[in-house]
Design a protein around this motif. Sequence first.
Motif, PDB file in Angstrom:
ATOM      1  N   LYS A  48      22.272  60.667 105.315  1.00 44.04           N
ATOM      2  CA  LYS A  48      23.203  60.330 106.390  1.00 44.04           C
ATOM      3  C   LYS A  48      23.140  58.822 106.609  1.00 44.04           C
ATOM      4  N   LEU A  49      24.291  58.191 106.719  1.00 47.25           N
ATOM      5  CA  LEU A  49      24.302  56.765 107.028  1.00 47.25           C
ATOM      6  C   LEU A  49      23.864  56.575 108.463  1.00 47.25           C
ATOM      7  N   ALA A  50      22.702  55.930 108.646  1.00 45.53           N
ATOM      8  CA  ALA A  50      22.160  55.720 109.992  1.00 45.53           C
ATOM      9  C   ALA A  50      22.680  54.440 110.617  1.00 45.53           C
ATOM     10  N   ALA A  51      22.870  53.401 109.785  1.00 42.54           N
ATOM     11  CA  ALA A  51      23.335  52.115 110.311  1.00 42.54           C
ATOM     12  C   ALA A  51      23.752  51.226 109.157  1.00 42.54           C
ATOM     13  N   SER A  52      24.637  50.295 109.454  1.00 47.90           N
ATOM     14  CA  SER A  52      24.992  49.251 108.505  1.00 47.90           C
ATOM     15  C   SER A  52      24.852  47.916 109.212  1.00 47.90           C
ATOM     16  N   SER A  53      24.590  46.880 108.449  1.00 52.84           N
ATOM     17  CA  SER A  53      24.351  45.565 109.033  1.00 52.84           C
ATOM     18  C   SER A  53      25.106  44.497 108.256  1.00 52.84           C
ATOM     19  N   GLU A  54      25.474  43.445 108.949  1.00 55.54           N
ATOM     20  CA  GLU A  54      26.112  42.299 108.327  1.00 55.54           C
ATOM     21  C   GLU A  54      25.116  41.162 108.104  1.00 55.54           C
ATOM     22  N   ILE A  55      23.833  41.490 108.069  1.00 57.29           N
ATOM     23  CA  ILE A  55      22.794  40.485 107.844  1.00 57.29           C
ATOM     24  C   ILE A  55      23.097  39.656 106.603  1.00 57.29           C
ATOM     25  N   ASN A  56      23.548  40.321 105.542  1.00 53.28           N
ATOM     26  CA  ASN A  56      23.771  39.661 104.261  1.00 53.28           C
ATOM     27  C   ASN A  56      25.246  39.422 103.964  1.00 53.28           C
ATOM     28  N   ALA A  57      26.072  39.457 105.001  1.00 50.96           N
ATOM     29  CA  ALA A  57      27.493  39.194 104.809  1.00 50.96           C
ATOM     30  C   ALA A  57      27.715  37.712 104.513  1.00 50.96           C
ATOM     31  N   ASN A  58      28.707  37.430 103.669  1.00 49.74           N
ATOM     32  CA  ASN A  58      29.092  36.049 103.379  1.00 49.74           C
ATOM     33  C   ASN A  58      30.613  35.969 103.343  1.00 49.74           C
ATOM     34  N   PRO A  59      31.244  35.592 104.454  1.00 48.29           N
ATOM     35  CA  PRO A  59      32.708  35.546 104.501  1.00 48.29           C
ATOM     36  C   PRO A  59      33.317  34.510 103.562  1.00 48.29           C
ATOM     37  N   LYS A  60      32.522  33.582 103.040  1.00 50.61           N
ATOM     38  CA  LYS A  60      33.034  32.588 102.096  1.00 50.61           C
ATOM     39  C   LYS A  60      33.284  33.192 100.721  1.00 50.61           C
ATOM     40  N   ASP A  61      32.690  34.343 100.450  1.00 50.07           N
ATOM     41  CA  ASP A  61      32.817  34.984  99.140  1.00 50.07           C
ATOM     42  C   ASP A  61      34.034  35.885  99.120  1.00 50.07           C
ATOM     43  N   ASP A  62      35.089  35.454  98.388  1.00 51.71           N
ATOM     44  CA  ASP A  62      36.287  36.291  98.284  1.00 51.71           C
ATOM     45  C   ASP A  62      36.186  37.289  97.134  1.00 51.71           C
ATOM     46  N   THR A  63      35.067  37.288  96.420  1.00 50.48           N
ATOM     47  CA  THR A  63      34.721  38.210  95.315  1.00 50.48           C
ATOM     48  C   THR A  63      35.575  38.001  94.067  1.00 50.48           C
ATOM     49  N   ASP A  64      36.412  36.994  94.029  1.00 50.55           N
ATOM     50  CA  ASP A  64      37.304  36.740  92.891  1.00 50.55           C
ATOM     51  C   ASP A  64      36.818  35.502  92.151  1.00 50.55           C
ATOM     52  N   HIS A  65      35.988  35.727  91.109  1.00 49.47           N
ATOM     53  CA  HIS A  65      35.358  34.620  90.402  1.00 49.47           C
ATOM     54  C   HIS A  65      35.465  34.832  88.886  1.00 49.47           C
ATOM     55  N   ALA A  67      34.327  48.314  85.074  1.00 49.80           N
ATOM     56  CA  ALA A  67      34.462  47.736  83.737  1.00 49.80           C
ATOM     57  C   ALA A  67      33.411  46.670  83.478  1.00 49.80           C
ATOM     58  N   LYS A  68      32.457  46.525  84.399  1.00 49.01           N
ATOM     59  CA  LYS A  68      31.322  45.606  84.255  1.00 49.01           C
ATOM     60  C   LYS A  68      31.767  44.141  84.184  1.00 49.01           C
ATOM     61  N   THR A  69      32.830  43.824  84.904  1.00 47.23           N
ATOM     62  CA  THR A  69      33.321  42.452  84.868  1.00 47.23           C
ATOM     63  C   THR A  69      33.029  41.679  86.145  1.00 47.23           C
ATOM     64  N   THR A  70      32.667  42.356  87.234  1.00 47.59           N
ATOM     65  CA  THR A  70      32.531  41.657  88.512  1.00 47.59           C
ATOM     66  C   THR A  70      31.138  41.732  89.126  1.00 47.59           C
ATOM     67  N   GLY A  71      30.430  42.852  88.962  1.00 52.34           N
ATOM     68  CA  GLY A  71      29.130  43.019  89.605  1.00 52.34           C
ATOM     69  C   GLY A  71      29.213  43.537  91.023  1.00 52.34           C
ATOM     70  N   TYR A  72      30.431  43.738  91.523  1.00 54.81           N
ATOM     71  CA  TYR A  72      30.617  44.225  92.890  1.00 54.81           C
ATOM     72  C   TYR A  72      30.871  45.729  92.892  1.00 54.81           C
ATOM     73  N   ILE A  73      30.614  46.356  94.038  1.00 53.15           N
ATOM     74  CA  ILE A  73      30.894  47.780  94.226  1.00 53.15           C
ATOM     75  C   ILE A  73      31.376  47.977  95.664  1.00 53.15           C
ATOM     76  N   ARG A  74      32.263  48.911  95.854  1.00 52.42           N
ATOM     77  CA  ARG A  74      32.802  49.145  97.200  1.00 52.42           C
ATOM     78  C   ARG A  74      31.757  49.840  98.072  1.00 52.42           C
ATOM     79  N   GLN A  75      31.679  49.423  99.314  1.00 53.09           N
ATOM     80  CA  GLN A  75      30.731  50.020 100.257  1.00 53.09           C
ATOM     81  C   GLN A  75      31.013  51.511 100.426  1.00 53.09           C
ATOM     82  N   ALA A  76      32.283  51.878 100.481  1.00 59.84           N
ATOM     83  CA  ALA A  76      32.639  53.286 100.664  1.00 59.84           C
ATOM     84  C   ALA A  76      32.122  54.147  99.523  1.00 59.84           C
TER      85      ALA A  76
END
Length: 268
Positions: free
Chosen positions: A212-229, A191-200
């Motif tokens: 084919k998914l070769a690899a995924s990385s948490e290089i850009n992970a941010n556990p402080k972001d609960d995505t609810d803003h 609905a264009k309200t969050t800017g997020y998309i599910r990895q799956a």
Amino acid sequence: MIRRTLFMAALLTTGLAQAGTTLEAAVAAEHRSEAYVARDAARHPLEVLRFFGVDADDTVVELWPSAGYWTEILAPYLAASGQYIAAAYDVGPADTPSYRRRLHGQLLGKLADKSTYGKTIVTTADVGQWSLAPEGSVDVVLTFRNVHNLWWDDQAEALFAAAHAALEPGGVLGVVDHRAKPEADPAQLKAKTTGYIRQADVIRMAEAAGFKLAASSEINANPKDDTDHPRGVWTLPPSLALGETDRERYQGIGESDRMTLKFVKLLN
């Protein structure tokens, strides 16, 4: 890796483009914009490009480089023996948003400096014109925080198909995007309200296009972001859409939690 006669034109320029540069030197180079360097702590350019396996003699397409955060690194790095292709917005239509025209102008202004950026190629990639490069001619396609936009407009599948067509067998598609929680409602996200998309959902669309998914990385992970803003991902830096309201809080969270996915075009 792919070689073209076009690559040799870069050797006729001076400065970074002539001498060639390491990835580390490209990230640390003095020509980079101060505002962009300030974002490196959240975007980890050296680690991301190493993860995607971008080599100095690769042909690389970057989708929608905007004003050129990644261009400032990639083009000088590729200038001597590779090829940087900016698959940019279509700014031709009369109803093109002014911000797109402004950002595209900034990109072209940078690329005019051949001594730094070498012989680059700028193409148009947008709805109805998703051909990124000649078929099978590219080593790497990169897209940073664009898939959610394309998904909103039912264009993500077309982009993945175009990337698959442009890449040589075994070529890499690198995706970075704002990561929604796995349990998030796709209808709400779209609905264009969050800017997020599910990895799956990103993985599903890429695999449907032949990757084919070769690899995924948490290089850009941010556990402080609960995505609810209140204003979605734009609540966070660098946008800070709420202005001074809770500014310190959102600066403390930092940029969004992001997926970093490396896909490979299957050989058959």
